[in-house]
Design an enzyme around this catalytic site. Structure first.
Site: not given
Ligand code: HH2
Length: 284
Positions: A228, A262
């Site tokens: 992040k 995660r």
């Molecule tokens: N962060 C993201 C997405 N989902 N869910 C939870 N529970 N906690 C988090 O911190 C979280 C999440 C963002 O990360 P990522 O899935 O890599 O990116 P994107 O939303 O662009 O797909």
């Protein structure tokens, strides 16, 4: 909170007391902030799920819509079209499968297929999401803190807090109370402070330092620091150079009480946690 902790999900009762668990991220999207477009054909995404299984992942989290700041919304049909083939295959891998979605309609379809966990960055605030999960007997739920939505979360008053930890705690408490009031068992619920969602670098950092205060809510914590932008701000690294920072953040989160991390980089995180535990690194 050191007593034995269980996270109830559709097919598995996850033991969080034994060791922290690793949730591997599988974004079946063209535009996720760090891995968009890497696994958005079904075969590639299924191969990636199998690879993460080989690397020691405990839970797979499948997402069909990016939540990065300013990400465009996709329809429920498009999100489901991306998720369905991967979800069907993942459900046969023998480990808990989570779906990362904010939409009641997508949750319904995923639950109908037998998904184990609904991970919702909007904490079940879409219309009917709470009743849907209350009607389901066992699916696990991850409730995350965010203000606004991904399009607006870094704007205006959304990042103004008098005390970020107290306000995140009060939000999660209110969501927890509401879900219990509609009939959802506490053991099904996991809480997430929502690093990077409606928070500045300083607020994310303070929240992490004081994360253990959230344990007063009485439920385990899941955290997502992987790659992040706060880690980029702290290290000066581009998104594809944040592996060491992400592993360090996962260990810090565990030391401050997280029981599920995660992550995108499963192998590195599994190794780090193994050494951390063997050497008696604090597990909060
Ligand atoms: N962060 C993201 C997405 N989902 N869910 C939870 N529970 N906690 C988090 O911190 C979280 C999440 C963002 O990360 P990522 O899935 O890599 O990116 P994107 O939303 O662009 O797909």
């Amino acid at each position: 909170m050191s007593s034995r902790q269980i996270w109830k999900t559709t097919r598995f009762d996850l033991d969080l007391a034994e060791r922290p668990l690793v949730m591997g991220i599988v974004n079946v999207t063209p535009d996720s902030f760090s891995d968009g477009g890497k696994h958005n054909d079904p075969t590639g995404a299924i191969n990636f799920c199998e690879r993460l299984l080989g690397e020691g992942v405990d839970i797979l989290d499948l997402g069909g819509e990016s939540t990065r700041p300013g990400a465009p919304k996709v329809s429920a049909d498009e999100e489901w079209h991306r998720l369905e083939p991967v979800l069907r295959a993942a459900l046969s891998l023998g480990i808990p499968i989570s779906v990362d979605t904010c939409k009641t309609e997508v949750m319904q379809r995923a639950l109908d297929l037998g998904v184990d966990i609904i991970n919702d960055v909007m904490a079940l605030r879409d219309e009917g999401a709470d009743e849907l999960l209350a009607r389901h007997p066992a699916a696990g739920i991850c409730l995350m803190h965010m203000r606004g939505d991904p399009a607006t979360m870094q704007q205006g008053a959304h990042t103004h807090y008098l005390d970020v930890v107290e306000e995140v705690r009060d939000f999660l408490q209110a969501r927890l109370d509401h879900l219990v009031s509609v009939g959802i068992a506490l053991e099904r619920i996991m809480l997430d402070p929502g690093y990077g969602f409606a928070k500045t670098v300083e607020q994310n950092t303070e929240l992490q330092r004081r994360q253990a205060e959230l344990l007063a809510l009485g439920r385990p914590l899941l955290v997502g620091w992987s790659r992040k932008s706060t880690l980029g701000a702290l290290t000066g690294r581009a998104v594809d150079e944040r592996l060491p920072a992400s592993v360090a953040a996962a260990l810090a989160a565990v030391a401050h009480g997280a029981r599920v991390v995660r992550v995108h980089d499963v192998a590195a995180t599994v190794d780090a946690l193994q050494v951390w535990r063997a050497f008696g690194g604090p597990v909060g």
